[in-house]
Design a protein around this motif. Sequence first.
Motif, short mmCIF file in Angstrom:
data_model
loop_
_atom_site.label_atom_id
_atom_site.label_comp_id
_atom_site.label_asym_id
_atom_site.label_seq_id
_atom_site.Cartn_x
_atom_site.Cartn_y
_atom_site.Cartn_z
N UNK A 107 -1.80 -3.93 -6.93
CA UNK A 107 -3.14 -3.38 -6.76
C UNK A 107 -3.46 -3.11 -5.28
N UNK A 108 -4.30 -2.12 -5.06
CA UNK A 108 -4.67 -1.76 -3.68
C UNK A 108 -5.39 -2.93 -3.01
N UNK A 109 -6.25 -3.62 -3.78
CA UNK A 109 -7.00 -4.73 -3.19
C UNK A 109 -6.07 -5.84 -2.70
N UNK A 110 -4.93 -6.03 -3.35
CA UNK A 110 -3.98 -7.06 -2.92
C UNK A 110 -3.33 -6.68 -1.59
N UNK A 112 0.82 -1.21 0.00
CA UNK A 112 0.00 0.00 0.00
C UNK A 112 0.85 1.26 0.00
N UNK A 113 1.96 1.23 0.71
CA UNK A 113 2.81 2.42 0.81
C UNK A 113 3.52 2.70 -0.52
N UNK A 114 4.15 1.67 -1.09
CA UNK A 114 4.96 1.87 -2.29
C UNK A 114 4.15 1.77 -3.58
N UNK A 115 3.19 0.87 -3.65
CA UNK A 115 2.32 0.77 -4.82
C UNK A 115 2.91 0.04 -6.02
N UNK A 116 4.22 -0.01 -6.13
CA UNK A 116 4.85 -0.73 -7.23
C UNK A 116 6.31 -0.97 -6.89
N UNK A 117 6.92 -1.89 -7.65
CA UNK A 117 8.36 -2.08 -7.53
C UNK A 117 8.91 -2.35 -8.92
N UNK A 118 10.17 -2.08 -9.09
CA UNK A 118 10.79 -2.27 -10.39
C UNK A 118 12.03 -3.13 -10.26
#
Length: 73
Positions: A51-54, A19-25
């Motif tokens: 996703x937020x739901x995850x 939730x804090x980061x939202x994505x990673x690369x």
Amino acid sequence: MNTLRIAAIVLMVSGLLGLIYGSFSYTKESEDVRFGPVELSIKEKKTVNIPVWAGVGAIVIGGGILIYGSRKS
């Protein structure tokens, strides 16, 4: 601390980080191509959106496991 509690805490922390980061690369390296003395290497930067739901689901499931595990003991 038993294994069930550790798994629940790991789920909750991973959901919170999602939730804090939202994505990673990450960087994906493809094969090297060699033409005599010339070498080519391709690096692609990929981004994965979480996703937020995850994230929320991981927190809820971790909390449920933590509560259910403490009631069972």
